[in-house]
Design an enzyme around this catalytic site. Structure first.
Site, PDB file in Angstrom:
ATOM      1  N   LYS A 199      -3.359   3.076   0.558  1.00  0.00           N
ATOM      2  CA  LYS A 199      -2.507   3.815  -0.381  1.00  0.00           C
ATOM      3  C   LYS A 199      -3.081   3.732  -1.785  1.00  0.00           C
ATOM      4  O   LYS A 199      -3.606   2.688  -2.191  1.00  0.00           O
ATOM      5  CB  LYS A 199      -1.087   3.239  -0.392  1.00  0.00           C
ATOM      6  CG  LYS A 199      -0.356   3.376   0.921  1.00  0.00           C
ATOM      7  CD  LYS A 199       1.018   2.751   0.841  1.00  0.00           C
ATOM      8  CE  LYS A 199       1.732   2.838   2.184  1.00  0.00           C
ATOM      9  NZ  LYS A 199       3.029   2.136   2.142  1.00  0.00           N
ATOM     10  N   HIS A 253       6.474  -2.504   2.756  1.00  0.00           N
ATOM     11  CA  HIS A 253       6.178  -1.611   3.874  1.00  0.00           C
ATOM     12  C   HIS A 253       4.696  -1.557   4.225  1.00  0.00           C
ATOM     13  O   HIS A 253       3.838  -1.818   3.393  1.00  0.00           O
ATOM     14  CB  HIS A 253       6.642  -0.187   3.540  1.00  0.00           C
ATOM     15  CG  HIS A 253       8.084  -0.085   3.213  1.00  0.00           C
ATOM     16  ND1 HIS A 253       8.571   0.816   2.305  1.00  0.00           N
ATOM     17  CD2 HIS A 253       9.164  -0.776   3.649  1.00  0.00           C
ATOM     18  CE1 HIS A 253       9.884   0.692   2.202  1.00  0.00           C
ATOM     19  NE2 HIS A 253      10.264  -0.275   3.009  1.00  0.00           N
TER      20      HIS A 253
END
Length: 187
Positions: free
Chosen positions: A66, A56
């Site tokens: 992230k 993703h």
């Protein structure tokens, strides 16, 4: 120059009561070249072993850096370079993250992210540098990159309906520019 994807090995300070660790410190992360601002924290539970979530990303202008960690169980966490023009386009790195080892993986914008649980009942938390934006949600097929997923012979991963129909890496037209930092193996 630091590799764009980094394995963070946080130091734990322990005694007879247990241990303590700093998960995130802006000054320490800045010395690693990680200067994003995190604005959202996510937490997932994957019940079956060999649940695979990914690969993703969010497309510009809503891309997400992230910082991922596993707080219960063990996962195999991966990042795939999807920056157009990168000499390491399509290359991947992976590491085992577990509640026991306390390691974290920093995945910057321009990399697809995914993980597979290695045992039942895994919980994963991650910080993101932008909020979830459904109109910018993207992905590529988990099996189109050549990742050496640690699946036992004859075992198929547990996938979401969305992850079963993602485009392959060969079908993907990347909107992410190359920033001059090639992906490097973890030291």
């Amino acid at each position: 120059m630091h590799s764009p994807v980094q394995l963070i090995r946080s130091k734990r300070h322990g005694d007879t009561r247990g241990w303590f660790t700093e998960v995130y410190s802006e000054p320490k992360f800045t010395t690693l070249g990680i200067t994003c601002t995190f604005v959202q924290d996510n937490h997932s539970l994957s019940v079956p072993a060999f649940t695979l979530r990914g690969l993703h990303f969010q497309t510009p202008p809503k891309g997400q850096d992230k910082l991922v960690r596993c707080i219960r169980g063990r996962i195999f966490d991966v990042a795939v370079d999807i920056r157009k023009g990168s000499p390491t386009y399509g290359h991947w790195v992976g590491a085992e993250l577990s509640a026991e080892n306390g390691h974290q993986l920093f995945i910057p914008i321009g990399f697809a992210h995914g993980f597979m649980t290695l045992e039942p009942d895994c919980e994963v938390t991650y910080k993101c540098s932008d909020i979830y934006a459904p109109d910018h949600d993207g992905g590529i097929r988990w099996d189109s990159v050549g990742i050496d997923w640690p699946l036992p012979d004859g075992t198929a991963p547990e996938l979401s309906a969305k992850d079963k129909v993602q485009p392959t890496l060969a079908e993907f037209d990347s909107p992410f520019p190359y920033d001059g930092r090639p992906l490097a193996p973890f030291a």
